[in-house]
Design a protein around this motif. Structure first.
Motif, mmCIF file in Angstrom:
data_model
loop_
_atom_site.group_PDB
_atom_site.id
_atom_site.type_symbol
_atom_site.label_atom_id
_atom_site.label_comp_id
_atom_site.label_asym_id
_atom_site.label_seq_id
_atom_site.Cartn_x
_atom_site.Cartn_y
_atom_site.Cartn_z
ATOM 1 N N ARG A 307 0.819 -1.210 0.000
ATOM 2 C CA ARG A 307 0.000 0.000 0.000
ATOM 3 C C ARG A 307 0.855 1.262 0.000
ATOM 4 O O ARG A 307 0.408 2.319 -0.431
ATOM 5 C CB ARG A 307 -0.945 -0.010 1.205
ATOM 6 C CG ARG A 307 -2.067 -1.039 1.084
ATOM 7 C CD ARG A 307 -3.002 -0.992 2.276
ATOM 8 N NE ARG A 307 -4.168 -1.838 2.075
ATOM 9 C CZ ARG A 307 -4.216 -3.114 2.360
ATOM 10 N NH1 ARG A 307 -3.163 -3.707 2.878
ATOM 11 N NH2 ARG A 307 -5.308 -3.830 2.144
ATOM 12 N N MET A 310 2.801 1.403 -3.773
ATOM 13 C CA MET A 310 2.026 1.750 -4.960
ATOM 14 C C MET A 310 2.119 3.241 -5.279
ATOM 15 O O MET A 310 1.945 3.645 -6.436
ATOM 16 C CB MET A 310 0.554 1.335 -4.784
ATOM 17 C CG MET A 310 -0.191 2.058 -3.687
ATOM 18 S SD MET A 310 -1.866 1.364 -3.494
ATOM 19 C CE MET A 310 -2.486 2.353 -2.124
ATOM 20 N N ARG A 335 4.769 -2.138 -12.067
ATOM 21 C CA ARG A 335 4.156 -2.727 -10.870
ATOM 22 C C ARG A 335 4.958 -3.944 -10.394
ATOM 23 O O ARG A 335 5.216 -4.102 -9.192
ATOM 24 C CB ARG A 335 2.710 -3.121 -11.180
ATOM 25 C CG ARG A 335 1.969 -3.764 -10.029
ATOM 26 C CD ARG A 335 0.505 -3.953 -10.375
ATOM 27 N NE ARG A 335 0.318 -4.746 -11.579
ATOM 28 C CZ ARG A 335 0.376 -6.069 -11.612
ATOM 29 N NH1 ARG A 335 0.634 -6.754 -10.502
ATOM 30 N NH2 ARG A 335 0.166 -6.722 -12.730
ATOM 31 N N LEU A 340 4.836 -5.265 -6.663
ATOM 32 C CA LEU A 340 3.385 -5.300 -6.450
ATOM 33 C C LEU A 340 2.755 -6.405 -7.303
ATOM 34 O O LEU A 340 1.869 -6.156 -8.128
ATOM 35 C CB LEU A 340 2.762 -3.950 -6.794
ATOM 36 C CG LEU A 340 3.282 -2.758 -5.974
ATOM 37 C CD1 LEU A 340 2.719 -1.458 -6.515
ATOM 38 C CD2 LEU A 340 2.938 -2.922 -4.500
ATOM 39 N N ILE A 344 -2.689 -3.500 -7.311
ATOM 40 C CA ILE A 344 -2.796 -2.209 -6.625
ATOM 41 C C ILE A 344 -3.953 -2.297 -5.646
ATOM 42 O O ILE A 344 -5.112 -2.423 -6.043
ATOM 43 C CB ILE A 344 -3.040 -1.067 -7.631
ATOM 44 C CG1 ILE A 344 -2.014 -1.123 -8.756
ATOM 45 C CG2 ILE A 344 -3.021 0.271 -6.929
ATOM 46 C CD1 ILE A 344 -0.588 -0.933 -8.306
ATOM 47 N N GLU A 345 -3.666 -2.200 -4.348
ATOM 48 C CA GLU A 345 -4.681 -2.463 -3.336
ATOM 49 C C GLU A 345 -5.437 -1.209 -2.934
ATOM 50 O O GLU A 345 -5.614 -0.922 -1.743
ATOM 51 C CB GLU A 345 -4.023 -3.134 -2.128
ATOM 52 C CG GLU A 345 -3.427 -4.489 -2.469
ATOM 53 C CD GLU A 345 -3.059 -5.285 -1.232
ATOM 54 O OE1 GLU A 345 -3.680 -5.058 -0.177
ATOM 55 O OE2 GLU A 345 -2.159 -6.125 -1.322
ATOM 56 N N HIS A 346 -5.891 -0.462 -3.917
ATOM 57 C CA HIS A 346 -6.793 0.666 -3.669
ATOM 58 C C HIS A 346 -7.511 0.962 -4.986
ATOM 59 O O HIS A 346 -6.867 1.129 -6.029
ATOM 60 C CB HIS A 346 -6.029 1.899 -3.204
ATOM 61 C CG HIS A 346 -6.929 2.983 -2.682
ATOM 62 N ND1 HIS A 346 -7.590 3.870 -3.515
ATOM 63 C CD2 HIS A 346 -7.292 3.320 -1.413
ATOM 64 C CE1 HIS A 346 -8.303 4.697 -2.784
ATOM 65 N NE2 HIS A 346 -8.156 4.381 -1.512
ATOM 66 N N ILE A 349 -6.708 4.546 -6.826
ATOM 67 C CA ILE A 349 -5.332 4.612 -7.314
ATOM 68 C C ILE A 349 -5.140 3.657 -8.479
ATOM 69 O O ILE A 349 -4.441 3.974 -9.453
ATOM 70 C CB ILE A 349 -4.361 4.293 -6.161
ATOM 71 C CG1 ILE A 349 -4.416 5.410 -5.124
ATOM 72 C CG2 ILE A 349 -2.930 4.125 -6.671
ATOM 73 C CD1 ILE A 349 -3.558 5.178 -3.905
ATOM 74 N N ARG A 350 -5.759 2.498 -8.418
ATOM 75 C CA ARG A 350 -5.626 1.554 -9.522
ATOM 76 C C ARG A 350 -6.224 2.117 -10.808
ATOM 77 O O ARG A 350 -5.639 1.990 -11.891
ATOM 78 C CB ARG A 350 -6.301 0.226 -9.181
ATOM 79 C CG ARG A 350 -5.997 -0.859 -10.227
ATOM 80 C CD ARG A 350 -6.810 -2.108 -10.023
ATOM 81 N NE ARG A 350 -6.338 -3.163 -10.884
ATOM 82 C CZ ARG A 350 -6.612 -3.255 -12.177
ATOM 83 N NH1 ARG A 350 -7.356 -2.328 -12.775
ATOM 84 N NH2 ARG A 350 -6.145 -4.265 -12.903
ATOM 85 N N LEU A 353 -3.921 4.775 -12.257
ATOM 86 C CA LEU A 353 -2.710 4.232 -12.870
ATOM 87 C C LEU A 353 -2.992 3.504 -14.181
ATOM 88 O O LEU A 353 -2.137 3.457 -15.065
ATOM 89 C CB LEU A 353 -2.011 3.282 -11.894
ATOM 90 C CG LEU A 353 -1.363 3.958 -10.675
ATOM 91 C CD1 LEU A 353 -0.868 2.913 -9.690
ATOM 92 C CD2 LEU A 353 -0.211 4.863 -11.121
ATOM 93 N N GLU A 397 -8.360 -3.836 -3.629
ATOM 94 C CA GLU A 397 -8.604 -3.440 -5.024
ATOM 95 C C GLU A 397 -10.084 -3.206 -5.307
ATOM 96 O O GLU A 397 -10.452 -2.273 -6.016
ATOM 97 C CB GLU A 397 -8.060 -4.516 -5.961
ATOM 98 C CG GLU A 397 -8.070 -4.132 -7.422
ATOM 99 C CD GLU A 397 -7.479 -5.219 -8.298
ATOM 100 O OE1 GLU A 397 -8.184 -6.219 -8.532
ATOM 101 O OE2 GLU A 397 -6.331 -5.075 -8.729
#
Length: 429
Positions: A307, A310, A335, A340, A344-346, A349-350, A353, A397
């Motif tokens: 987290r 990222m 990544r 990672l 991407i654990e959000h 944000i994913r 990106l 995610e």
């Protein structure tokens, strides 16, 4: 502040040639959304979560059914164009979310990237579900509530069985391969974190008075769901459930004390139950029930570092790409270089990106307005599960990938918090 409720459509009359029971389609679609995961689809020969196979398999079967049901609903009412306009007036945020999902799918397709099915299942499907729900009467929603309770009970019991036997029946699979190091129960939902999120919201909805279960049945269901929540291994979901549920219980207790209205039967029951609960928790702890969960708190497998890492990706991409959307292949390479491998654990944000800031902004606004619209169609008391959902979807995610989680949450919330009829809502204004 005065609270308004959108006026629901009146139930449409049956027309010749359109005699298919409307509730049957809704119940069937809801059952598939709530109970059919990618792991179960793999068992029946559909590679939903994997990279190989036809593109038609990558879209959840419920999404196809939602499209057909909405189209049939519009045709069944007579003038399809007028009915689409009327539906947009009654559920504008749902149409905005549907448009955002379609826009995201088109953007992904035009750029030659993969993941267009994720936009359909994550955003278009819940929007269509809400459109299907806006004209349902209390009787229809009562059937939906029964379905929700049944699926959640089976899901919890299956998760407990998986924990006890070590056998996962429908785990998440990538082209048939399971992640052997992940021993969390999957049950009907497939993804453990999505499962934990849905279970936590359901538990909090029951705690806050959602649904029409009798008190003892409600307590029993809450207890079973809490046990299952531990087997799903969602640390954030467990913490949020305990904090929000505990805070709600304390507030209700203080209100009862202030009013001087504490039922003697409830007080006696609580006095008897507390020692039993404490003994049960001690027995489970002695038997090793919480060992795996405590192990995840002690060693999270690099989740916390992921987290933080990222955010390093932003410095490696030019501003123009961050606004309009970078090359997905480049993002995948960066990544993996950053460590990672799990993604991407959000969700926001994913999307930034992979699809760019503009698309992320559109989807964030659309989802926010959509959740507000869902809340307006529920009776008071839905705030507890709604707050939990917003918190938990930002811990992994979730909506940033391919998921039916938002559609599941809509079904649970609307089923347990029945919409206020128009005449009652009008009387409040």
């Amino acid at each position: 502040m005065m609270r308004t409720h959108a006026r629901a459509w009146a139930p449409a009359p049956r027309r010749a040639g359109f005699g298919f029971p409307p509730d049957l389609g809704l119940v069937l679609t809801s059952l598939i959304i709530l109970a059919v995961s990618g792991g179960l689809l793999w068992v029946v020969g559909i590679n939903y979560d994997g990279l190989t196979g036809g593109q038609a398999q990558k879209v959840h079967p419920a999404s196809y059914l939602c499209v057909l049901l909405v189209a049939w609903q519009m045709l069944r009412r007579g003038n399809p164009v007028a009915n689409v306009v009327s539906a947009a007036e009654h559920a504008p945020a749902s149409f905005l979310l549907a448009a955002a999902g379609i826009a995201m799918a088109l953007q992904i397709t035009l750029r030659g990237a993969s993941g267009a099915a994720g936009a359909i299942d994550s955003f278009l499907q819940p929007a269509l579900v809400m459109i299907l729900l806006i004209d349902r009467d209390a009787r229809s929603l009562g059937r939906l509530e029964t379905l929700v309770h049944a699926v959640m009970a089976v899901n919890a019991l299956l998760g407990i069985v998986e924990f006890a036997t070590g056998q996962r029946f429908f785990p998440f699979r990538l082209d048939g391969a399971t992640f052997e190091t992940d021993t969390r129960s999957a049950a009907l939902q497939g993804h453990p974190l999505g499962n934990a999120t849905l279970t936590a919201c359901y538990v909090l909805a029951l705690i806050a008075g959602g649904g029409s279960l009798k008190p003892l049945t409600r307590l029993g269901m809450i207890a079973v769901q809490l046990v299952a929540l531990v087997t799903f291994g969602g640390r954030s979901a467990i913490i949020v459930t305990l904090l929000l549920g505990g805070a709600f219980g304390i507030v209700q207790l203080l209100r009862a004390v202030a009013r001087g209205r504490i039922p003697l039967l409830a007080a006696a029951g609580a006095a008897c139950a507390l020692p039993l609960v404490a003994s049960a928790v001690a027995a489970l702890a002695f038997g090793g029930f919480f060992d795996a969960l405590l192990g995840r708190f002690a060693a999270d497998g690099g989740s916390a570092n992921a987290r933080v890492a990222m955010f390093d990706l932003f410095s490696r991409l030019p501003l123009r790409d961050l606004v309009l959307g970078p090359d997905p292949t480049l993002v995948d390479s960066l990544r993996r270089i950053t460590g990672l491998e799990w993604g991407i654990e959000h969700p926001i944000i994913r999307v930034v990106l992979y699809q760019g800031g503009l698309m992320a902004l559109l989807l964030t606004v659309a989802v926010t307005l959509f959740l507000c619209e869902v809340g307006r169609r529920c009776r008071p008391g839905f705030a507890l599960p709604m707050v939990a959902f917003v918190i938990l979807i930002n811990t992994f995610e979730s909506l940033g990938g391919k998921t039916t989680l938002l559609a599941k949450f809509v079904l649970v919330l609307v089923a347990l918090y029945r919409p206020i009829p128009d005449n009652r809502a009008a009387g409040r204004l």
